[in-house]
Design a protein around this motif. Sequence first.
Motif, PDB file in Angstrom:
ATOM      1  N   VAL A  42       0.838  -1.207   0.000  1.00 30.32           N
ATOM      2  CA  VAL A  42       0.000   0.000   0.000  1.00 30.32           C
ATOM      3  C   VAL A  42       0.870   1.253   0.000  1.00 30.32           C
ATOM      4  N   ALA A  43       1.951   1.245   0.770  1.00 33.18           N
ATOM      5  CA  ALA A  43       2.858   2.400   0.795  1.00 33.18           C
ATOM      6  C   ALA A  43       3.507   2.614  -0.569  1.00 33.18           C
ATOM      7  N   ALA A  44       3.895   1.528  -1.228  1.00 30.52           N
ATOM      8  CA  ALA A  44       4.511   1.634  -2.551  1.00 30.52           C
ATOM      9  C   ALA A  44       3.513   2.166  -3.581  1.00 30.52           C
ATOM     10  N   LEU A  45       2.266   1.722  -3.506  1.00 27.87           N
ATOM     11  CA  LEU A  45       1.248   2.239  -4.422  1.00 27.87           C
ATOM     12  C   LEU A  45       0.995   3.727  -4.201  1.00 27.87           C
ATOM     13  N   ALA A  46       0.959   4.138  -2.935  1.00 27.75           N
ATOM     14  CA  ALA A  46       0.761   5.562  -2.641  1.00 27.75           C
ATOM     15  C   ALA A  46       1.937   6.386  -3.152  1.00 27.75           C
ATOM     16  N   LEU A  47       3.147   5.872  -2.978  1.00 24.81           N
ATOM     17  CA  LEU A  47       4.323   6.581  -3.470  1.00 24.81           C
ATOM     18  C   LEU A  47       4.321   6.652  -4.995  1.00 24.81           C
ATOM     19  N   GLY A  48       3.942   5.572  -5.656  1.00 27.87           N
ATOM     20  CA  GLY A  48       3.860   5.575  -7.124  1.00 27.87           C
ATOM     21  C   GLY A  48       2.820   6.544  -7.638  1.00 27.87           C
ATOM     22  N   LEU A  49       1.689   6.638  -6.948  1.00 29.35           N
ATOM     23  CA  LEU A  49       0.646   7.590  -7.333  1.00 29.35           C
ATOM     24  C   LEU A  49       1.131   9.026  -7.153  1.00 29.35           C
ATOM     25  N   LEU A  50       1.840   9.271  -6.064  1.00 28.53           N
ATOM     26  CA  LEU A  50       2.379  10.616  -5.822  1.00 28.53           C
ATOM     27  C   LEU A  50       3.377  11.007  -6.904  1.00 28.53           C
ATOM     28  N   VAL A  51       4.257  10.098  -7.257  1.00 30.93           N
ATOM     29  CA  VAL A  51       5.252  10.384  -8.298  1.00 30.93           C
ATOM     30  C   VAL A  51       4.561  10.602  -9.639  1.00 30.93           C
ATOM     31  N   ALA A  52       3.595   9.777  -9.972  1.00 29.30           N
ATOM     32  CA  ALA A  52       2.904   9.905 -11.263  1.00 29.30           C
ATOM     33  C   ALA A  52       2.142  11.224 -11.370  1.00 29.30           C
ATOM     34  N   MET A  53       1.586  11.685 -10.273  1.00 27.23           N
ATOM     35  CA  MET A  53       0.817  12.929 -10.324  1.00 27.23           C
ATOM     36  C   MET A  53       1.695  14.173 -10.339  1.00 27.23           C
ATOM     37  N   THR A  54       2.958  14.045  -9.930  1.00 32.61           N
ATOM     38  CA  THR A  54       3.842  15.215  -9.930  1.00 32.61           C
ATOM     39  C   THR A  54       4.631  15.357 -11.223  1.00 32.61           C
ATOM     40  N   VAL A  55       4.529  14.394 -12.133  1.00 30.69           N
ATOM     41  CA  VAL A  55       5.180  14.524 -13.441  1.00 30.69           C
ATOM     42  C   VAL A  55       4.474  15.646 -14.183  1.00 30.69           C
ATOM     43  N   PRO A  56       5.243  16.616 -14.716  1.00 32.62           N
ATOM     44  CA  PRO A  56       4.584  17.732 -15.407  1.00 32.62           C
ATOM     45  C   PRO A  56       3.823  17.268 -16.647  1.00 32.62           C
ATOM     46  N   LEU A  57       2.648  17.826 -16.828  1.00 32.29           N
ATOM     47  CA  LEU A  57       1.823  17.483 -17.983  1.00 32.29           C
ATOM     48  C   LEU A  57       2.231  18.328 -19.183  1.00 32.29           C
ATOM     49  N   PRO A  58       2.161  17.776 -20.390  1.00 35.16           N
ATOM     50  CA  PRO A  58       2.493  18.569 -21.565  1.00 35.16           C
ATOM     51  C   PRO A  58       1.446  19.657 -21.793  1.00 35.16           C
ATOM     52  N   GLY A  59       1.897  20.814 -22.216  1.00 32.04           N
ATOM     53  CA  GLY A  59       0.981  21.906 -22.509  1.00 32.04           C
ATOM     54  C   GLY A  59       0.526  22.678 -21.291  1.00 32.04           C
ATOM     55  N   ARG A  60       1.062  22.400 -20.128  1.00 32.27           N
ATOM     56  CA  ARG A  60       0.658  23.089 -18.915  1.00 32.27           C
ATOM     57  C   ARG A  60       1.710  24.097 -18.467  1.00 32.27           C
ATOM     58  N   ARG A  61       2.638  24.429 -19.356  1.00 35.89           N
ATOM     59  CA  ARG A  61       3.678  25.386 -19.002  1.00 35.89           C
ATOM     60  C   ARG A  61       3.089  26.784 -18.920  1.00 35.89           C
ATOM     61  N   PRO A  62       3.571  27.592 -17.982  1.00 34.03           N
ATOM     62  CA  PRO A  62       3.081  28.964 -17.932  1.00 34.03           C
ATOM     63  C   PRO A  62       3.522  29.729 -19.170  1.00 34.03           C
ATOM     64  N   ALA A  63       2.642  30.568 -19.651  1.00 36.79           N
ATOM     65  CA  ALA A  63       2.948  31.339 -20.854  1.00 36.79           C
ATOM     66  C   ALA A  63       4.033  32.361 -20.558  1.00 36.79           C
ATOM     67  N   ALA A  64       4.922  32.507 -21.502  1.00 42.28           N
ATOM     68  CA  ALA A  64       6.002  33.472 -21.341  1.00 42.28           C
ATOM     69  C   ALA A  64       5.439  34.881 -21.501  1.00 42.28           C
ATOM     70  N   VAL A  65       5.956  35.786 -20.729  1.00 48.72           N
ATOM     71  CA  VAL A  65       5.506  37.171 -20.806  1.00 48.72           C
ATOM     72  C   VAL A  65       6.132  37.800 -22.037  1.00 48.72           C
ATOM     73  N   GLU A  66       5.271  38.359 -22.882  1.00 48.96           N
ATOM     74  CA  GLU A  66       5.776  38.972 -24.105  1.00 48.96           C
ATOM     75  C   GLU A  66       6.299  40.355 -23.826  1.00 48.96           C
ATOM     76  N   GLN A  67       7.478  40.630 -24.342  1.00 46.42           N
ATOM     77  CA  GLN A  67       8.078  41.952 -24.224  1.00 46.42           C
ATOM     78  C   GLN A  67       7.707  42.732 -25.485  1.00 46.42           C
ATOM     79  N   PRO A  68       7.251  43.960 -25.332  1.00 53.07           N
ATOM     80  CA  PRO A  68       6.938  44.730 -26.542  1.00 53.07           C
ATOM     81  C   PRO A  68       8.215  45.034 -27.319  1.00 53.07           C
ATOM     82  N   ALA A  69       8.087  44.980 -28.629  1.00 53.59           N
ATOM     83  CA  ALA A  69       9.244  45.253 -29.485  1.00 53.59           C
ATOM     84  C   ALA A  69       9.573  46.740 -29.431  1.00 53.59           C
TER      85      ALA A  69
END
Length: 92
Positions: A42-69
């Motif tokens: 049970v402890a190993a399953l909980a640890l595996g779930l925690l690790v799997a949920m902390t892997v960053p998801l694709p497309g969830r990166r914060p948008a870069a702040v655009e600097q005006p030209a």
Amino acid sequence: MAMPRPTAAQLAYGSCTVILSTLAMLLLSQTSSGVGIAIIAVAALALGLLVAMTVPLPGRRPAAVEQPAPEEPVRASVTAPAPEPVRERAVS
């Protein structure tokens, strides 16, 4: 609202964490009772779930702040050095 599917990276990291942490805890604890093995699983399953949920998801990166030209391009100006007077050598 549908629940998002786990990515391949999440499945891989979570599965490896469960397997490796189960083996490590079983070897370190040297338990042979059914209750001890169940707690470790049970402890190993909980640890595996925690690790799997902390892997960053694709497309969830914060948008870069655009600097005006800049309004006008910056132009570099290079000035030529001042010419030096020609020195004549004395004839001996």
